[in-house]
Write an enzyme that holds these catalytic residues in place. Structure first.
Site, PDB file in Angstrom:
ATOM      1  NE  ARG A 136     -10.645  -7.514   5.667  1.00 15.88           N
ATOM      2  CZ  ARG A 136     -10.480  -8.139   6.843  1.00 15.88           C
ATOM      3  NH1 ARG A 136     -10.123  -9.401   6.889  1.00 15.88           N
ATOM      4  NH2 ARG A 136     -10.671  -7.484   7.973  1.00 15.88           N
ATOM      5  CG  HIS A 183      22.610   2.714 -15.068  1.00 12.71           C
ATOM      6  ND1 HIS A 183      21.744   1.850 -15.704  1.00 12.71           N
ATOM      7  CD2 HIS A 183      23.856   2.195 -15.201  1.00 12.71           C
ATOM      8  CE1 HIS A 183      22.443   0.848 -16.210  1.00 12.71           C
ATOM      9  NE2 HIS A 183      23.718   1.018 -15.919  1.00 12.71           N
TER      10      HIS A 183
HETATM   11  C1  FAD Z   1      -4.309 -10.553   5.221  1.00 14.40           C
HETATM   12  C2  FAD Z   1      -4.542  -9.125   4.817  1.00 14.40           C
HETATM   13  C3  FAD Z   1      -3.563  -8.445   4.136  1.00 14.40           C
HETATM   14  C4  FAD Z   1      -3.760  -7.125   3.773  1.00 14.40           C
HETATM   15  N1  FAD Z   1      -2.767  -6.484   3.104  1.00 14.40           N
HETATM   16  C5  FAD Z   1      -2.932  -5.187   2.752  1.00 14.40           C
HETATM   17  C6  FAD Z   1      -1.900  -4.482   2.098  1.00 14.40           C
HETATM   18  O1  FAD Z   1      -0.831  -5.034   1.810  1.00 14.40           O
HETATM   19  N2  FAD Z   1      -2.097  -3.179   1.787  1.00 14.40           N
HETATM   20  C7  FAD Z   1      -3.283  -2.546   2.085  1.00 14.40           C
HETATM   21  O2  FAD Z   1      -3.415  -1.353   1.780  1.00 14.40           O
HETATM   22  N3  FAD Z   1      -4.280  -3.194   2.714  1.00 14.40           N
HETATM   23  C8  FAD Z   1      -4.138  -4.486   3.058  1.00 14.40           C
HETATM   24  N4  FAD Z   1      -5.145  -5.134   3.719  1.00 14.40           N
HETATM   25  C9  FAD Z   1      -6.402  -4.390   3.975  1.00 14.40           C
HETATM   26  C10 FAD Z   1      -6.240  -3.448   5.180  1.00 14.40           C
HETATM   27  O3  FAD Z   1      -5.917  -4.220   6.308  1.00 14.40           O
HETATM   28  C11 FAD Z   1      -7.529  -2.662   5.406  1.00 14.40           C
HETATM   29  O4  FAD Z   1      -7.892  -1.988   4.223  1.00 14.40           O
HETATM   30  C12 FAD Z   1      -7.349  -1.636   6.514  1.00 14.40           C
HETATM   31  O5  FAD Z   1      -6.985  -2.243   7.725  1.00 14.40           O
HETATM   32  C13 FAD Z   1      -8.650  -0.851   6.733  1.00 14.40           C
HETATM   33  O6  FAD Z   1      -8.478   0.075   7.748  1.00 14.40           O
HETATM   34  P1  FAD Z   1      -9.705   0.604   8.616  1.00 14.40           P
HETATM   35  O7  FAD Z   1      -9.148   1.653   9.508  1.00 14.40           O
HETATM   36  O8  FAD Z   1     -10.836   0.960   7.730  1.00 14.40           O
HETATM   37  O9  FAD Z   1     -10.231  -0.647   9.460  1.00 14.40           O
HETATM   38  P2  FAD Z   1      -9.528  -1.790  10.307  1.00 14.40           P
HETATM   39  O10 FAD Z   1      -8.088  -1.838  10.105  1.00 14.40           O
HETATM   40  O11 FAD Z   1     -10.320  -3.029  10.059  1.00 14.40           O
HETATM   41  O12 FAD Z   1      -9.749  -1.306  11.805  1.00 14.40           O
HETATM   42  C14 FAD Z   1     -11.010  -1.222  12.386  1.00 14.40           C
HETATM   43  C15 FAD Z   1     -10.832  -1.268  13.892  1.00 14.40           C
HETATM   44  O13 FAD Z   1     -12.083  -0.955  14.498  1.00 14.40           O
HETATM   45  C16 FAD Z   1     -12.227  -1.731  15.672  1.00 14.40           C
HETATM   46  N5  FAD Z   1     -13.672  -1.790  15.977  1.00 14.40           N
HETATM   47  C17 FAD Z   1     -14.659  -2.277  15.174  1.00 14.40           C
HETATM   48  N6  FAD Z   1     -15.850  -2.118  15.784  1.00 14.40           N
HETATM   49  C18 FAD Z   1     -15.602  -1.509  16.977  1.00 14.40           C
HETATM   50  C19 FAD Z   1     -16.437  -1.093  18.046  1.00 14.40           C
HETATM   51  N7  FAD Z   1     -17.769  -1.229  18.006  1.00 14.40           N
HETATM   52  N8  FAD Z   1     -15.847  -0.505  19.116  1.00 14.40           N
HETATM   53  C20 FAD Z   1     -14.493  -0.350  19.178  1.00 14.40           C
HETATM   54  N9  FAD Z   1     -13.658  -0.724  18.190  1.00 14.40           N
HETATM   55  C21 FAD Z   1     -14.219  -1.300  17.107  1.00 14.40           C
HETATM   56  C22 FAD Z   1     -11.646  -3.084  15.256  1.00 14.40           C
HETATM   57  O14 FAD Z   1     -11.262  -3.852  16.395  1.00 14.40           O
HETATM   58  C23 FAD Z   1     -10.446  -2.647  14.411  1.00 14.40           C
HETATM   59  O15 FAD Z   1      -9.283  -2.556  15.194  1.00 14.40           O
HETATM   60  C24 FAD Z   1      -4.975  -6.458   4.113  1.00 14.40           C
HETATM   61  C25 FAD Z   1      -5.969  -7.139   4.819  1.00 14.40           C
HETATM   62  C26 FAD Z   1      -5.761  -8.454   5.164  1.00 14.40           C
HETATM   63  C27 FAD Z   1      -6.838  -9.171   5.942  1.00 14.40           C
END
Ligand code: FAD
Length: 465
Positions: A273, A444
């Site tokens: 990613r 246990h």
């Molecule tokens: C299939 C999959 C499985 C995963 N499993 C795990 C797991 O089991 N455990 C784990 O810890 N992590 C897991 N992850 C990783 C995890 O999803 C991410 O690390 C986490 O979501 C990151 O959080 P974040 O808040 O940084 O960003 P995100 O969750 O990516 O959220 C960012 C948000 O910002 C919004 N956004 C972006 N730009 C703008 C803008 N300009 N204006 C308004 N809104 C905007 C987006 O729409 C999004 O909703 C997984 C990821 C995937 C793809």
């Protein structure tokens, strides 16, 4: 639309952004959060939660299928089961929906103003949000960038049609007859294993010499064994090239073997990613970068005063709980608390079969850091509880300093070990010594006894091996 002024503006309502906004609201900070899609971000909508729902459904189906083929050791048998993937996905979507509503409710309870739309920086204090009803200008004293990450696309295998990302895989309504997974990291293996259990013929193509290359080979061996027993093909040291011109297959290059065709009704590309740094005006504020990520300090401050960044957009490990911890910390910093990033360990879990957990330093990393280490490894084959759960493949391994026995790392592989990650992390955060872990009674019979026994083993007097 009237301009809004607030103390804190959070861009992105993923686990980093929404937690930051909730904590800020709890602390009485006048907070606005902007989200262009649904609350909860990648994790809740197309990541952690839906993938674990699918993995659970696949596990259940696989168990029932084993009973139907008469290969169930427990002696349970039944008639031929089937899965309606569209109904499974609808169940998964209901969980996501409940959690979306839950996040929205928590933001409301914390008196956070939530705005739906796409945010774009005008300058370091002003953001313009494109909403359904027009442009909304928001001025804020502090701004948190929590825009997350997006899947990496391969130039010769662009997403579309039969080439899908994890998001596409989590909305399939029918199990494909064959699935090629490009990338043997945790996302590809979690989803690949789930689809194999659902009945797809799965092949994993990985360029590195082995799957889950970020974990040591001892830790991943039970996963490799299980993939084999599920009939999942693993082609390591191979490079996916493109879809075959006549469709239905992935063309890959496999070392000396030259080009090969892998049957693939769908190709799932999970090669990593990348931070979401486009489309929100990074160029307007010209932040210092750390490679592709936004550079931050130990308080998540960027190079621009009053602008913070948290979560996937700031670097590895790209995990939800790291984003959550950063979000909570930044809210407290904005409220005037003295906080900085002092976490000693970020747990990492692969929800493969069996699950893999790693917290803190691996044996190799520990040897590099302190030279003399003590290691204790307790196999689940010696655990009565593991036997009753038919989950004997795996172990818990503890790594500590040889001089003062302070725990530096804990790793485990086995069924259900994800639930032990909190205990492992606690031992490291609290600066536990081997004697502390060995002296803490585990109930246990539980799998947790293996953690205690691993410390006893490192001290030279394990009881059950
Ligand atoms: C299939 C999959 C499985 C995963 N499993 C795990 C797991 O089991 N455990 C784990 O810890 N992590 C897991 N992850 C990783 C995890 O999803 C991410 O690390 C986490 O979501 C990151 O959080 P974040 O808040 O940084 O960003 P995100 O969750 O990516 O959220 C960012 C948000 O910002 C919004 N956004 C972006 N730009 C703008 C803008 N300009 N204006 C308004 N809104 C905007 C987006 O729409 C999004 O909703 C997984 C990821 C995937 C793809």
């Amino acid at each position: 639309m009237k301009d809004i002024s607030c103390k804190l503006l959070v861009i992105g309502a993923g686990p980093g952004g929404y937690v930051c906004a909730i904590r800020a609201g709890q602390l009485g900070i006048d907070t606005v959060i902007v989200e262009k899609a649904r609350p909860g971000g990648t994790c809740l909508n197309v990541g952690c939660i839906p993938s674990k729902a699918l993995i659970h459904a696949a596990d259940e189906f696989h168990k029932v299928k084993a009973m139907a083929t008469g290969s169930d050791a427990l002696g349970i048998s039944l008639a031929s089961p089937e899965i309606d993937l569209a109904r499974t996905m609808a169940w998964k979507d209901r969980i996501v929906g409940r959690l979306n509503t839950g996040v929205a409710g928590l933001l409301k309870k914390a008196r956070v103003k939530a705005i739906e739309g796409h945010a774009r920086f005008r300058d370091g204090k002003t953001v313009v949000v494109e909403t359904e009803t027009g442009e909304q200008v928001i001025r804020a004293e502090a701004i948190v960038i929590a825009t997350g990450s997006v899947p990496v696309e391969l130039p010769d295998l662009p997403f579309g049609g039969d080439v899908i990302s994890s998001t596409g895989a989590l909305s399939l309504e029918r199990v494909p007859a064959s699935l090629a997974v490009v990338g043997g990291g945790y996302i590809g293996l979690e989803l690949g294993t789930a689809f194999a259990k659902l009945g797809a013929n799965v092949t994993v193509v990985e360029t590195m010499p082995r799957i889950l290359p970020l974990y040591d080979a001892e830790l991943t061996r039970p996963v490799v064994r299980r993939l084999e027993s599920l009939g999942v093909g693993v082609m390591s040291g191979a490079r996916a090239k493109s879809m075959a011109k006549d469709g239905g297959a992935l063309v890959a290059e496999a070392g000396e073997g030259g080009e090969i065709r892998i049957a693939a009704e769908k190709v799932l590309v999970t090669v990593g990613r990348r931070p979401a740094t486009e489309g929100w005006g990074l160029d307007q504020i010209d932040l210092d970068m750390d490679g592709r990520f936004i550079r931050i300090d130990e308080q998540c401050r960027t190079s621009m005063r009053g602008v913070y960044a948290i979560g996937d957009v700031t670097g590895e490990p790209m995990l939800a709980h790291r984003a959550i911890a950063q979000g909570e910390m930044v809210a407290e910093i904005v409220a005037g608390h003295r906080r900085s990033w002092d976490r000693r360990a970020v747990p990492a879990v692969c929800f493969t079969d069996p699950e893999v957990v790693s917290v803190g330093l691996s044996p190799e990393e520990a040897r590099k850091a302190v030279r003399d280490v003590k290691i204790g490894n307790f196999p689940f084959s010696a655990s009565g509880r593991a036997m009753t759960l038919q989950a004997e493949d795996g172990f818990v391994r503890i790594v500590a300093r040889a001089d003062n026995h302070v725990v530096l790392g804990v790793q485990a592989v086995g069924a259900g070990v994800a639930e032990m990650a909190a205990a492992f992390a606690l031992s490291i955060e609290m600066g536990a010594r081997l004697e502390d872990v060995a002296g803490t009674m585990a109930a246990h019979p539980t799998l947790g006894e293996a953690f205690q026994e691993s410390a006893l083993k490192a001290l030279g007097h394990a009881l059950h091996i």
